[in-house]
Each structure stands twice: as C-alpha cells, then as structure tokens.
Motif scaffolding. Structure first.
Motif, PDB file in Angstrom:
ATOM      1  N   ASP A  73      40.629  42.712  15.998  1.00 41.68           N
ATOM      2  CA  ASP A  73      40.837  43.305  17.249  1.00 41.68           C
ATOM      3  C   ASP A  73      40.540  42.691  18.502  1.00 41.68           C
ATOM      4  OD1 ASP A  73      42.111  45.609  15.486  1.00 41.68           O
ATOM      5  OD2 ASP A  73      40.253  46.730  15.774  1.00 41.68           O
ATOM      6  N   ALA A  74      39.033  42.197  18.517  1.00 38.80           N
ATOM      7  CA  ALA A  74      38.471  41.496  19.588  1.00 38.80           C
ATOM      8  C   ALA A  74      39.296  40.543  19.769  1.00 38.80           C
ATOM      9  CB  ALA A  74      37.093  41.569  19.411  1.00 38.80           C
ATOM     10  N   ALA A  75      39.542  39.513  18.793  1.00 37.68           N
ATOM     11  CA  ALA A  75      40.145  38.157  19.138  1.00 37.68           C
ATOM     12  C   ALA A  75      41.544  38.233  19.478  1.00 37.68           C
ATOM     13  CB  ALA A  75      40.156  37.609  17.427  1.00 37.68           C
ATOM     14  N   ALA A  76      42.113  39.551  19.356  1.00 36.48           N
ATOM     15  CA  ALA A  76      43.616  39.299  20.057  1.00 36.48           C
ATOM     16  C   ALA A  76      43.367  39.356  21.451  1.00 36.48           C
ATOM     17  CB  ALA A  76      44.111  40.878  19.595  1.00 36.48           C
ATOM     18  N   TRP A  77      41.940  39.903  22.190  1.00 36.62           N
ATOM     19  CA  TRP A  77      41.904  39.813  23.596  1.00 36.62           C
ATOM     20  C   TRP A  77      41.569  38.467  24.016  1.00 36.62           C
ATOM     21  CZ3 TRP A  77      42.652  43.945  27.067  1.00 36.62           C
ATOM     22  CH2 TRP A  77      42.992  44.844  26.477  1.00 36.62           C
ATOM     23  N   ARG A  78      41.315  37.469  23.394  1.00 35.52           N
ATOM     24  CA  ARG A  78      40.492  36.180  23.879  1.00 35.52           C
ATOM     25  C   ARG A  78      41.764  35.563  24.978  1.00 35.52           C
ATOM     26  NH1 ARG A  78      39.855  32.807  19.043  1.00 35.52           N
ATOM     27  NH2 ARG A  78      37.553  34.097  19.146  1.00 35.52           N
ATOM     28  N   GLY A  79      41.112  35.294  25.738  1.00 32.32           N
ATOM     29  CA  GLY A  79      42.187  34.719  27.003  1.00 32.32           C
ATOM     30  C   GLY A  79      42.360  35.456  28.101  1.00 32.32           C
ATOM     31  N   ARG A  80      42.390  36.912  27.730  1.00 31.29           N
ATOM     32  CA  ARG A  80      43.096  37.916  28.794  1.00 31.29           C
ATOM     33  C   ARG A  80      41.998  38.059  29.811  1.00 31.29           C
ATOM     34  NH1 ARG A  80      45.867  42.404  25.899  1.00 31.29           N
ATOM     35  NH2 ARG A  80      45.918  43.184  27.999  1.00 31.29           N
ATOM     36  N   ILE A  81      42.688  38.456  30.923  1.00 29.72           N
ATOM     37  CA  ILE A  81      41.803  38.592  32.182  1.00 29.72           C
ATOM     38  C   ILE A  81      41.676  40.136  32.105  1.00 29.72           C
ATOM     39  CG2 ILE A  81      42.074  38.568  34.842  1.00 29.72           C
ATOM     40  CD1 ILE A  81      42.070  35.694  33.173  1.00 29.72           C
ATOM     41  N   LEU A  82      40.446  40.418  32.531  1.00 27.38           N
ATOM     42  CA  LEU A  82      40.221  42.058  32.729  1.00 27.38           C
ATOM     43  C   LEU A  82      40.028  42.341  34.451  1.00 27.38           C
ATOM     44  CD1 LEU A  82      37.339  42.464  30.084  1.00 27.38           C
ATOM     45  CD2 LEU A  82      39.744  42.895  29.868  1.00 27.38           C
ATOM     46  N   TYR A  83      40.329  43.666  34.730  1.00 30.84           N
ATOM     47  CA  TYR A  83      40.570  44.155  35.839  1.00 30.84           C
ATOM     48  C   TYR A  83      39.600  45.327  36.157  1.00 30.84           C
ATOM     49  CZ  TYR A  83      44.683  40.878  36.092  1.00 30.84           C
ATOM     50  OH  TYR A  83      45.449  39.764  35.915  1.00 30.84           O
ATOM     51  N   ALA A  84      39.374  45.320  37.622  1.00 27.24           N
ATOM     52  CA  ALA A  84      38.709  46.724  38.018  1.00 27.24           C
ATOM     53  C   ALA A  84      39.211  47.098  39.061  1.00 27.24           C
ATOM     54  CB  ALA A  84      37.046  46.144  38.326  1.00 27.24           C
ATOM     55  N   ALA A  85      39.377  48.505  39.498  1.00 24.07           N
ATOM     56  CA  ALA A  85      39.801  49.210  40.197  1.00 24.07           C
ATOM     57  C   ALA A  85      39.064  48.760  41.543  1.00 24.07           C
ATOM     58  CB  ALA A  85      40.055  50.685  40.143  1.00 24.07           C
ATOM     59  N   ARG A  86      39.684  48.592  42.637  1.00 27.43           N
ATOM     60  CA  ARG A  86      38.933  48.127  43.917  1.00 27.43           C
ATOM     61  C   ARG A  86      38.098  49.232  44.461  1.00 27.43           C
ATOM     62  NH1 ARG A  86      40.092  44.920  48.307  1.00 27.43           N
ATOM     63  NH2 ARG A  86      41.924  44.061  47.258  1.00 27.43           N
ATOM     64  N   GLU A  87      38.287  50.555  44.224  1.00 22.97           N
ATOM     65  CA  GLU A  87      37.449  51.651  44.596  1.00 22.97           C
ATOM     66  C   GLU A  87      36.281  51.740  43.829  1.00 22.97           C
ATOM     67  OE1 GLU A  87      40.807  53.802  42.107  1.00 22.97           O
ATOM     68  OE2 GLU A  87      40.698  52.295  43.821  1.00 22.97           O
ATOM     69  N   ASP A  88      36.112  51.080  42.516  1.00 25.86           N
ATOM     70  CA  ASP A  88      35.100  51.056  41.679  1.00 25.86           C
ATOM     71  C   ASP A  88      34.323  49.860  42.142  1.00 25.86           C
ATOM     72  OD1 ASP A  88      36.050  53.190  40.455  1.00 25.86           O
ATOM     73  OD2 ASP A  88      36.717  52.123  38.557  1.00 25.86           O
ATOM     74  N   MET A  89      34.271  49.011  42.945  1.00 25.88           N
ATOM     75  CA  MET A  89      33.699  47.910  43.364  1.00 25.88           C
ATOM     76  C   MET A  89      33.296  47.871  44.928  1.00 25.88           C
ATOM     77  SD  MET A  89      33.416  46.075  40.534  1.00 25.88           S
ATOM     78  CE  MET A  89      32.953  44.527  41.064  1.00 25.88           C
ATOM     79  N   PRO A  90      32.451  48.672  45.320  1.00 23.24           N
ATOM     80  CA  PRO A  90      32.198  48.806  46.635  1.00 23.24           C
ATOM     81  C   PRO A  90      31.553  47.580  47.240  1.00 23.24           C
ATOM     82  CG  PRO A  90      30.877  50.246  45.779  1.00 23.24           C
ATOM     83  CD  PRO A  90      31.931  50.024  44.724  1.00 23.24           C
ATOM     84  N   LEU A  91      31.785  47.032  48.516  1.00 20.44           N
ATOM     85  CA  LEU A  91      31.084  45.902  48.962  1.00 20.44           C
ATOM     86  C   LEU A  91      30.397  46.429  50.071  1.00 20.44           C
ATOM     87  CD1 LEU A  91      33.725  43.355  49.068  1.00 20.44           C
ATOM     88  CD2 LEU A  91      31.924  43.482  47.295  1.00 20.44           C
ATOM     89  N   PRO A  92      29.220  45.626  50.356  1.00 22.35           N
ATOM     90  CA  PRO A  92      28.560  45.915  51.611  1.00 22.35           C
ATOM     91  C   PRO A  92      29.258  45.115  52.841  1.00 22.35           C
ATOM     92  CG  PRO A  92      27.346  44.292  50.216  1.00 22.35           C
ATOM     93  CD  PRO A  92      28.589  44.892  49.503  1.00 22.35           C
ATOM     94  N   ALA A  93      28.982  45.481  54.146  1.00 20.57           N
ATOM     95  CA  ALA A  93      29.590  45.104  55.357  1.00 20.57           C
ATOM     96  C   ALA A  93      29.380  43.682  55.439  1.00 20.57           C
ATOM     97  CB  ALA A  93      28.975  45.422  56.590  1.00 20.57           C
TER      98      ALA A  93
END
Length: 170
Positions: A73-93
C-alpha cells in the motif's frame, strides 16, 4: 496571481518497514513543522483528504496514513507529492511560502524597471537566495536580505529590490 489553497509540503520517497509507513522528504522549514499536521492531501485540489501521524526520522519524516496497512500500500505512494491546507500552515510576519514567490516579477524599488521573474528559491545556509530569470533568459541570484529586497508583496504580485553594485554583472 491567486494564492493556491493547498501547498506542496513533501514527497513520498520510499516505504519504511512492513506496516505501511512511508518515508517523506519534507519541504517545509523543519520536520517538526511537518509532524504537527494531522491532515494532509494527496492532490493539489484538496479532494483527497488523508488522516496521518508523522514522526521525524533523521532528515526525513515517517508518515503513517489511515488506510495504508502494508508495504505494498505504501509503495503505491512512492513519488507522490503531499499537500497541506494553507490555513494549517500559519507563517510569522515577513515569511513567505516559496510557492507564492515563484512567478512574481522582480522590479526596481525606485523606478519600476522589471528585472525578471522569480523561478525558485534556495538557501545557502546564511539565508535565502531568490533565483530570477531575466527577460534575456539569464539567471540571476538575488540574496534575500533587507539591503537588497525592499518589499515582497504577495497580494500585489511583485517583489521590489534595490540592486547592489555588481548584482547584474555577468
């Protein structure tokens, strides 16, 4: 230029063990930042929501996804890009997502001269370097320091610089 809601956060590079864990090369500031996320996405549109548990391991992150039980199952993901929602990644000023910088025009802070377009960002250990392609096709490396980069305006769609002497010498 509209901001993308889902940001590239890493790539699955291989499997780890036999219980469905994956080795992920994180594309964020730290493995700890990556590991704080409990939800990732398997596509840039955010239609494939993934429940995950992650832990740092050397220079990578080990990720266990709900529903991925075996090494196959894990091998099927090899080479795939993973994404995060922008709102889950707050940045400092004063911090920016590389994805938001790429494609921005670089203009003179004083006279509106367009020098080129940002094509990438790297880090030499001392700080970020903006890679810019000029209209003539040359690549120029711009140190992202306050003496040169006067303003980064993601919403306005431009970067304003005051070039130091020799920056554009080939």
């Amino acid at each position: 230029m509209a901001k993308q809601q889902f940001l590239e956060i890493g790539e699955v590079v291989s499997t780890h063990g036999v219980a469905g864990e994956m080795r992920v090369q994180p594309w964020c500031d730290s493995a700890a930042d990556f590991c704080r996320l409990k939800v990732l996405y398997g596509d840039a549109a955010g239609t494939q929501k993934l429940q995950v548990k992650s832990r740092p391991h050397q220079r990578i992150v080990l990720v266990k996804m709900v529903g991925v039980q075996t090494v196959q199952d894990a091998a099927a993901w090899r080479g795939r890009i993973l994404y995060a929602a922008r709102e889950d990644m707050p940045l400092p000023a004063g911090r920016y997502f590389i994805q938001d910088l790429i494609g921005l025009p670089v203009k003179d802070a004083d006279n509106d001269t367009v020098y080129g377009t940002v094509t990438g960002v790297s880090n030499n250990g001392a700080g970020d370097i903006y890679h810019m392609r000029t209209p003539a096709g040359d690549e120029v490396l711009i140190p992202a320091i306050p003496d040169i980069v006067m303003r980064v305006d993601i919403d306005g769609g431009e970067i304003r610089i005051r070039p130091m002497e020799g920056l554009f010498d080939t």
